[in-house]
Design a protein around this motif. Structure first.
Motif, PDB file in Angstrom:
ATOM      1  N   SER A   1       0.820  -1.218   0.000  1.00 21.13           N
ATOM      2  CA  SER A   1       0.000   0.000   0.000  1.00 21.13           C
ATOM      3  C   SER A   1       0.852   1.265   0.000  1.00 21.13           C
ATOM      4  CB  SER A   1      -0.954   0.004   1.206  1.00 21.13           C
ATOM      5  OG  SER A   1      -1.804  -1.106   1.160  1.00 21.13           O
ATOM      6  N   LEU A   2       1.821   1.291  -0.910  1.00 29.15           N
ATOM      7  CA  LEU A   2       2.691   2.452  -1.054  1.00 29.15           C
ATOM      8  C   LEU A   2       2.606   2.952  -2.485  1.00 29.15           C
ATOM      9  CD1 LEU A   2       5.808   1.076   0.842  1.00 29.15           C
ATOM     10  CD2 LEU A   2       4.194   2.785   1.687  1.00 29.15           C
ATOM     11  N   ASP A   3       2.914   4.247  -2.678  1.00 28.01           N
ATOM     12  CA  ASP A   3       2.885   4.763  -4.040  1.00 28.01           C
ATOM     13  C   ASP A   3       4.180   4.397  -4.766  1.00 28.01           C
ATOM     14  OD1 ASP A   3       4.835   7.093  -3.998  1.00 28.01           O
ATOM     15  OD2 ASP A   3       3.466   7.723  -2.404  1.00 28.01           O
ATOM     16  N   LYS A   4       4.120   4.482  -6.086  1.00 25.78           N
ATOM     17  CA  LYS A   4       5.231   4.062  -6.941  1.00 25.78           C
ATOM     18  C   LYS A   4       6.517   4.838  -6.646  1.00 25.78           C
ATOM     19  CE  LYS A   4       6.293   3.466 -11.829  1.00 25.78           C
ATOM     20  NZ  LYS A   4       5.844   3.675 -13.195  1.00 25.78           N
ATOM     21  N   THR A   5       6.395   6.126  -6.354  1.00 27.12           N
ATOM     22  CA  THR A   5       7.565   6.958  -6.073  1.00 27.12           C
ATOM     23  C   THR A   5       8.268   6.504  -4.799  1.00 27.12           C
ATOM     24  OG1 THR A   5       6.456   8.812  -7.127  1.00 27.12           O
ATOM     25  CG2 THR A   5       8.349   9.338  -5.754  1.00 27.12           C
ATOM     26  N   THR A   6       7.490   6.209  -3.756  1.00 27.95           N
ATOM     27  CA  THR A   6       8.057   5.746  -2.489  1.00 27.95           C
ATOM     28  C   THR A   6       8.779   4.420  -2.686  1.00 27.95           C
ATOM     29  OG1 THR A   6       6.325   6.872  -1.240  1.00 27.95           O
ATOM     30  CG2 THR A   6       7.503   5.102  -0.105  1.00 27.95           C
ATOM     31  N   ILE A   7       8.135   3.485  -3.367  1.00 33.50           N
ATOM     32  CA  ILE A   7       8.750   2.175  -3.626  1.00 33.50           C
ATOM     33  C   ILE A   7      10.029   2.354  -4.433  1.00 33.50           C
ATOM     34  CG2 ILE A   7       8.487   0.061  -5.015  1.00 33.50           C
ATOM     35  CD1 ILE A   7       7.153  -0.214  -2.368  1.00 33.50           C
ATOM     36  N   SER A   8       9.997   3.194  -5.433  1.00 34.62           N
ATOM     37  CA  SER A   8      11.164   3.415  -6.287  1.00 34.62           C
ATOM     38  C   SER A   8      12.356   3.919  -5.474  1.00 34.62           C
ATOM     39  CB  SER A   8      10.823   4.407  -7.390  1.00 34.62           C
ATOM     40  OG  SER A   8      11.937   4.612  -8.218  1.00 34.62           O
ATOM     41  N   ARG A   9      12.124   4.885  -4.580  1.00 34.99           N
ATOM     42  CA  ARG A   9      13.198   5.416  -3.730  1.00 34.99           C
ATOM     43  C   ARG A   9      13.760   4.326  -2.825  1.00 34.99           C
ATOM     44  NH1 ARG A   9       9.830   9.808  -2.838  1.00 34.99           N
ATOM     45  NH2 ARG A   9       9.296   8.969  -0.803  1.00 34.99           N
ATOM     46  N   GLN A  10      12.862   3.538  -2.211  1.00 31.96           N
ATOM     47  CA  GLN A  10      13.306   2.479  -1.308  1.00 31.96           C
ATOM     48  C   GLN A  10      14.087   1.405  -2.057  1.00 31.96           C
ATOM     49  OE1 GLN A  10       9.649   1.326   0.598  1.00 31.96           O
ATOM     50  NE2 GLN A  10       9.826   2.922   2.152  1.00 31.96           N
ATOM     51  N   LEU A  11      13.612   1.042  -3.239  1.00 31.88           N
ATOM     52  CA  LEU A  11      14.320   0.030  -4.028  1.00 31.88           C
ATOM     53  C   LEU A  11      15.690   0.523  -4.462  1.00 31.88           C
ATOM     54  CD1 LEU A  11      11.394  -1.395  -6.187  1.00 31.88           C
ATOM     55  CD2 LEU A  11      12.529  -2.481  -4.222  1.00 31.88           C
ATOM     56  N   THR A  12      15.788   1.797  -4.808  1.00 32.25           N
ATOM     57  CA  THR A  12      17.087   2.362  -5.185  1.00 32.25           C
ATOM     58  C   THR A  12      18.062   2.277  -4.015  1.00 32.25           C
ATOM     59  OG1 THR A  12      16.115   3.823  -6.837  1.00 32.25           O
ATOM     60  CG2 THR A  12      18.277   4.463  -5.965  1.00 32.25           C
ATOM     61  N   ALA A  13      17.604   2.623  -2.822  1.00 38.28           N
ATOM     62  CA  ALA A  13      18.468   2.548  -1.638  1.00 38.28           C
ATOM     63  C   ALA A  13      18.884   1.102  -1.359  1.00 38.28           C
ATOM     64  CB  ALA A  13      17.758   3.140  -0.422  1.00 38.28           C
ATOM     65  N   LEU A  14      17.951   0.165  -1.481  1.00 39.96           N
ATOM     66  CA  LEU A  14      18.267  -1.242  -1.237  1.00 39.96           C
ATOM     67  C   LEU A  14      19.220  -1.790  -2.295  1.00 39.96           C
ATOM     68  CD1 LEU A  14      14.741  -2.539  -0.178  1.00 39.96           C
ATOM     69  CD2 LEU A  14      16.768  -2.303   1.292  1.00 39.96           C
TER      70      LEU A  14
END
Length: 156
Positions: free
Chosen positions: A60-73
């Motif tokens: 239940s997260l927006d695409k921008t939030t997921i994208s930032r988190q995936l980049t950090a991971l």
């Protein structure tokens, strides 16, 4: 004026959620991940492979939030992203060995905190709580006959 049972449930679950976040912050930080990263890594471990869109929907997260988190991971080398051969506009995301190890460390640290907090509880009571919480979550997801939910909203 007394609260309804449903209102008490909402209040107590809200309090438990806040307390768990407070308790889990330090062990997750010690393991080198945030709570959001922990949930992403745990989901990837459970699913094996996922896409950003699936993660956003599931968590239940927006695409921008997921994208930032995936980049950090990815920068931390905890995940890899490869082009999806069936949809070249999408990426398949998987845990790396380092991601598995970081998640295992975070779980062990978090479990130690909860084990300490519940040390005085009899195992039977703790098991009953786990059973009730599982049933509670099933009802919220609509995964039970008690609470039908439209097919398109059901979790796989």
């Amino acid at each position: 004026m007394s609260d309804s049972v449903e209102r008490r449930v909402v209040r107590e679950v809200g309090a438990a959620t806040r307390l768990i976040r407070l308790l889990m912050g330090p062990p997750l930080h010690a393991a080198g991940i945030t709570q959001a990263e922990y949930h992403l890594l745990a989901h990837l471990e459970e699913r094996g492979t996922s896409t950003g869109k699936e993660l956003a929907c599931r968590l239940s997260l927006d695409k921008t939030t997921i994208s930032r988190q995936l980049t950090a991971l990815e920068e931390a080398q905890l995940i890899t992203r490869t082009t999806d051969p069936t949809n070249r506009r999408s990426h398949l995301i998987t845990l790396t060995e380092a991601g598995h190890l970081r998640l295992a460390d975070a779980r062990q640290r978090s479990l130690a905190v909860m084990t300490e907090r519940f040390a005085s509880w009899p195992k039977e009571e703790l098991g009953a709580l786990a059973d009730h919480l599982a049933r509670f979550n099933d009802v919220l997801r609509g995964d039970t006959a008690e609470t039908p939910q439209p097919q398109e909203h059901r979790q796989p």
